[in-house]
Design an enzyme around this catalytic site. Structure first.
Site, PDB file in Angstrom:
ATOM      1  N   MET A  66      59.780  73.157  18.186  1.00 20.43           N
ATOM      2  CA  MET A  66      58.565  73.975  18.340  1.00 20.43           C
ATOM      3  C   MET A  66      57.810  73.416  19.538  1.00 20.43           C
ATOM      4  SD  MET A  66      57.700  74.370  14.341  1.00 20.43           S
ATOM      5  CE  MET A  66      58.764  72.984  14.002  1.00 20.43           C
ATOM      6  N   GLY A 142      53.695  72.400   7.402  1.00 23.69           N
ATOM      7  CA  GLY A 142      54.329  72.593   6.106  1.00 23.69           C
ATOM      8  C   GLY A 142      53.324  73.125   5.098  1.00 23.69           C
ATOM      9  N   GLY A 143      53.825  73.535   3.944  1.00 24.99           N
ATOM     10  CA  GLY A 143      52.958  73.894   2.829  1.00 24.99           C
ATOM     11  C   GLY A 143      52.271  75.250   2.926  1.00 24.99           C
ATOM     12  N   ASP A 173      62.665  79.535   7.283  1.00 25.35           N
ATOM     13  CA  ASP A 173      61.899  78.281   7.324  1.00 25.35           C
ATOM     14  C   ASP A 173      60.425  78.606   7.111  1.00 25.35           C
ATOM     15  OD1 ASP A 173      60.812  75.794   7.901  1.00 25.35           O
ATOM     16  OD2 ASP A 173      61.376  75.810  10.028  1.00 25.35           O
ATOM     17  N   GLY A 175      57.585  78.079   3.500  1.00 25.00           N
ATOM     18  CA  GLY A 175      57.217  78.620   2.199  1.00 25.00           C
ATOM     19  C   GLY A 175      58.400  78.893   1.288  1.00 25.00           C
TER      20      GLY A 175
HETATM   21  C1  DX5 Z   1      56.806  74.639   9.921  1.00 28.21           C
HETATM   22  C2  DX5 Z   1      58.133  73.928   9.972  1.00 28.21           C
HETATM   23  C3  DX5 Z   1      58.825  73.858   8.668  1.00 28.21           C
HETATM   24  C4  DX5 Z   1      58.070  73.132   7.581  1.00 28.21           C
HETATM   25  C5  DX5 Z   1      58.369  73.886   6.308  1.00 28.21           C
HETATM   26  O1  DX5 Z   1      56.402  74.998  11.166  1.00 28.21           O
HETATM   27  O2  DX5 Z   1      59.006  74.571  10.895  1.00 28.21           O
HETATM   28  O3  DX5 Z   1      60.132  73.335   8.817  1.00 28.21           O
HETATM   29  O4  DX5 Z   1      58.452  71.803   7.409  1.00 28.21           O
HETATM   30  O5  DX5 Z   1      57.595  73.350   5.290  1.00 28.21           O
HETATM   31  P1  DX5 Z   1      57.421  74.081   3.877  1.00 28.21           P
HETATM   32  O6  DX5 Z   1      58.789  74.201   3.278  1.00 28.21           O
HETATM   33  O7  DX5 Z   1      56.530  73.161   3.129  1.00 28.21           O
HETATM   34  O8  DX5 Z   1      56.809  75.434   4.148  1.00 28.21           O
HETATM   35 ZN    ZN Z   2      61.111  73.939  10.929  1.00 23.04          ZN
END
Ligand code: DX5
Ligand code: ZN
Length: 222
Positions: A66, A142-143, A173, A175
């Site tokens: 990213m 995340g989250g 990827d 949620g």
């Molecule tokens: C978010 C990341 C994900 C993240 C997913 O931008 O690319 O890989 O770690 O985390 P969860 O599974 O908690 O949504």
């Molecule tokens: Zn990711």
């Protein structure tokens, strides 16, 4: 089909990553989120850290970049031995040239799209890629909550992969949990990233097994 479960170490303890990696030894690949505080408003780690993660990880790396300026930075992740390197479509003007470069170094080449980016322009490029990542949240953290409105992109990808007889993994990827993984599997995903759903609680291995079983129970067959 066996559903691939790639835990995201974004949800692991960053000062004890080696232990976090060993706890997910039953995963298919380890998902490594590289963020540059430019392409997304968050910052994680760069090539030096990813190289060390690769040294100690019991399973190969699925690197999700990213970052901006991928033409400059992505090949280095392939050179350090990452199994798979995925860059964002929004971050390069020439995704095919970059994918060819990654493949020539020996990595699987992946292309990712944010929730607001249409997939149609990329359908004809699928033979150039080993994986397409449909983001099911806005990248950066995340989250967050799964966005079901991204599912038509998976249906379109899955139909094109079947029509053209390709072997391209379709990854989601963001949620992904025991409650949402079946929705993505039914829409055609076969590779699932999960951060919080794997690392929450005391037993990541059983979370991985639960997610894999839930995905396989809903898998769409052509
Ligand atoms: C978010 C990341 C994900 C993240 C997913 O931008 O690319 O890989 O770690 O985390 P969860 O599974 O908690 O949504
Ligand atoms: Zn990711």
């Amino acid at each position: 089909m066996s559903a691939r479960i790639n835990p995201s170490i974004l949800s692991a303890d960053f000062v004890n990553l080696q232990a976090g990696l060993e706890r997910i030894a039953s995963a298919d690949l380890v998902h490594v989120d590289v963020m540059d505080n430019h392409f997304v408003p968050n910052l994680t780690f760069g090539p030096q850290m990813v190289g060390r993660i690769q040294d100690v990880s019991p399973v190969p790396l699925d690197v999700h970049l990213m970052i901006s300026d991928v033409d400059r930075w992505a090949p280095g992740y392939a050179e350090l031995g990452a199994y798979s390197v995925t860059f964002h479509a929004e971050a390069t003007g020439d995704p095919v040239a970059l994918a060819r470069r990654l493949r020539s170094i020996g990595a699987r080449a992946g292309i990712a799209v944010k929730p607001g980016t249409p997939i149609e322009p990329y359908l004809e490029l699928l033979p150039e890629f080993d994986q397409v990542l449909v983001m099911t949240v806005e990248p950066g953290f995340g989250g967050q909550s799964f966005m079901p409105e991204t599912m038509p992109k998976l249906q379109a990808l899955s139909a094109e992969v079947a029509r053209a007889g390709l072997d391209v993994w379709l990854q989601v990827d963001g949620g992904i949990s025991a409650d949402t993984i079946g929705i993505a599997a039914a829409a055609g995903a076969d590779t699932f990233v999960a951060g919080s759903a794997v690392y929450s609680g005391s037993d990541p291995a059983s979370n991985i097994a639960l997610l894999r079983a839930a995905a396989e129970a809903s898998t769409h067959t052509h």
